[in-house]
Design a protein around this motif. Structure first.
Motif, short mmCIF file in Angstrom:
data_model
loop_
_atom_site.label_atom_id
_atom_site.label_comp_id
_atom_site.label_asym_id
_atom_site.label_seq_id
_atom_site.Cartn_x
_atom_site.Cartn_y
_atom_site.Cartn_z
N LEU A 88 0.82 -1.21 0.00
CA LEU A 88 0.00 0.00 0.00
C LEU A 88 0.86 1.26 0.00
O LEU A 88 0.58 2.21 -0.74
CB LEU A 88 -0.94 -0.01 1.21
CG LEU A 88 -1.88 1.19 1.32
CD1 LEU A 88 -2.77 1.32 0.09
CD2 LEU A 88 -2.75 1.08 2.58
N ALA A 89 1.91 1.27 0.81
CA ALA A 89 2.79 2.44 0.85
C ALA A 89 3.41 2.69 -0.52
O ALA A 89 3.52 3.85 -0.97
CB ALA A 89 3.88 2.24 1.90
N ASP A 90 3.83 1.62 -1.21
CA ASP A 90 4.42 1.79 -2.54
C ASP A 90 3.42 2.40 -3.52
O ASP A 90 3.77 3.30 -4.30
CB ASP A 90 4.87 0.42 -3.08
CG ASP A 90 6.11 -0.11 -2.39
OD1 ASP A 90 6.74 0.64 -1.62
OD2 ASP A 90 6.44 -1.29 -2.62
N ILE A 91 2.19 1.91 -3.48
CA ILE A 91 1.20 2.40 -4.45
C ILE A 91 0.82 3.84 -4.16
O ILE A 91 0.72 4.68 -5.07
CB ILE A 91 -0.02 1.47 -4.46
CG1 ILE A 91 0.36 0.14 -5.12
CG2 ILE A 91 -1.21 2.12 -5.19
CD1 ILE A 91 -0.72 -0.90 -5.11
N LEU A 92 0.62 4.18 -2.89
CA LEU A 92 0.30 5.57 -2.55
C LEU A 92 1.45 6.49 -2.96
O LEU A 92 1.22 7.62 -3.43
CB LEU A 92 0.02 5.69 -1.06
CG LEU A 92 -1.19 4.91 -0.51
CD1 LEU A 92 -1.42 5.27 0.96
CD2 LEU A 92 -2.44 5.15 -1.33
#
Length: 431
Positions: A280-284
């Motif tokens: 999730l952190a990567d996508i955000l």
């Protein structure tokens, strides 16, 4: 599912949940079905290896047994906040071991390993299937499912006279070896059977992630058909609710709406596709980079963001009321749960509680509060992990269930539609 009552919006929603669960015997099948539904609703699949478009759009990414989808409005700026619905695709049960085909006393059996914390006894004497993914030596991957294929047979009461008075004790290594046939092991091979379902030979299989799933169809039951029983409601009920809310949201609003369904929550979430991983952190971060966000911009966006962690919770059990809080006693068909724990096993705080009250009021649904009995340890969810990794304000909610972690759980027939409506109102607040 029964057709004896007139279809209502809540019942149609329940039928769709049943179809989703039936299509999702493993986390990999769940994200495949989610991807199919998102694609039909106008979302575009992206690869993590490619450059991503930076303009407005509806998109999603798959990573193993996890999926993240988002709606980026045309008005999005580097400081635009996120509204996130987080859930998980996996359920407790069993997974296929290496060298899985065994034989004992004329029976053909399969070696399986316990996954998470299933209620062992609930898996006995059910028609079960294998489902998951196969990786082949040529680098290709295929999803497979067997349909009814295996069974954990219980010892007859004649051979265990004290079972009803002394209790059932199951050793997972000795007693949870499913039967799959009566042929000699030399003439049969579980992996060969699974490979054949993909049109391949068994010796081409280089790796696999294969789960055990119950095959009994979901059902509505009860005196007034007020209950719903199914496997994997923990936590496909939340995945379905998030999907159903997501596909009906408008394209334009002053937030970037995100749906994130992770794998491996039942075993701690510590994987590349789990909530403790970087997915999730990567996508955000990539969404922010596409908008030209600086480190400061991203921090400002996160400061205005919310995450709703959706996972199943407990309804009060009428036969074990002493295991529940004496005052807070949620029931099925009483509305979705707001989950609270002083020790932050759930992340809900005062502001989160107020936000959930607002969302439910906007949706026109009631909600209930859940808190554990002080003498009974509290479970946890992806909520604390997401809040810790991202610093985004997070709250925990879910459907009230009985028989959580059973091979067949149950909820109220009215609750799934109400839960979806509340999630939609959380993701898209209106004045």
């Amino acid at each position: 599912m029964s057709d004896t009552v007139q279809t209502t919006p809540a019942r149609a929603h329940l039928d769709d949940l049943a179809a989703f669960v039936s299509a999702s015997p493993s986390s990999f099948h769940a994200v495949q079905e989610a991807a199919r539904r998102l694609t039909e609703s106008g979302f575009t699949e992206l690869s993590e290896r490619d450059e991503w478009p930076t303009g407005a759009g509806k998109r999603f990414v798959l990573r193993d047994g996890a999926i993240v989808a988002w709606i980026q409005p045309a008005s999005a700026r580097p400081t635009t906040p996120f509204r996130i619905l987080g859930a998980h695709t996996d359920s407790p049960g069993f997974k296929l071991k290496p060298k899985p085909t065994t034989a004992s006393h004329g029976w053909l059996q399969a070696g399986v390993e316990v996954y998470g914390g299933p209620l062992y006894n609930s898996w006995l004497d059910r028609e079960l299937e294998f489902a998951g993914r196969l990786a082949f030596a040529d680098g290709t991957v295929a999803l497979v499912r067997t349909g009814p294929f295996l069974r954990f047979p219980q010892l007859a009461v004649h051979l265990d006279r004290g079972v009803n008075s002394d209790g059932l004790r199951l050793d997972p290594q000795k007693h949870l070896n499913p039967i799959i046939g009566v042929r000699d092991a030399a003439s049969a091979d579980v992996l060969a059977h699974l490979a054949a379902l993909a049109g391949r030979d068994g010796d081409e299989v280089a790796g696999y992630d294969i789960s055990v799933a119950a095959t009994t169809a979901p059902a509505v039951f009860g005196m007034n058909e007020e209950f719903f029983a199914s496997g994997r409601l923990d936590n496909l009920s939340s995945v379905h609710a998030g999907l159903a809310a997501m596909v009906d949201l408008p394209d334009e609003w002053d937030a970037i709406v995100v749906f994130a369904a992770f794998d491996h929550e039942e075993v701690g979430s510590e994987s590349r596709s789990g909530a403790s991983g970087p997915l999730l952190a990567d996508i955000l971060a990539r969404i922010g980079a596409g908008l030209g966000a600086t480190v400061s911009d991203s921090a400002r966006a996160f400061a205005g963001s919310w995450c709703l962690s959706a996972d199943a919770g407990h309804a009060v059990h009428p036969n074990y009321p002493e295991r529940h809080d004496p005052v807070n006693r949620p029931i099925v068909n009483g509305g979705p749960l707001l989950k609270i724990n002083a020790n932050q096993r759930y992340t809900t705080d005062a502001l989160g509680a107020a936000e959930w009250a607002r969302a439910c009021a906007q949706a026109g649904v009631d909600y209930q509060e859940f808190v554990s009995n002080n003498a009974v340890p509290c479970g946890s969810t992806i909520g604390p992990l997401t809040a810790t990794r991202l610093g985004i304000r997070t709250l925990d909610v879910g459907l009230p269930l009985l028989s959580m972690h059973s091979a067949r759980e149950m909820c109220g027939a009215e609750d799934p539609a109400a839960f979806t409506a509340a999630i939609a109102a959380f993701l898209h607040p209106t004045a």
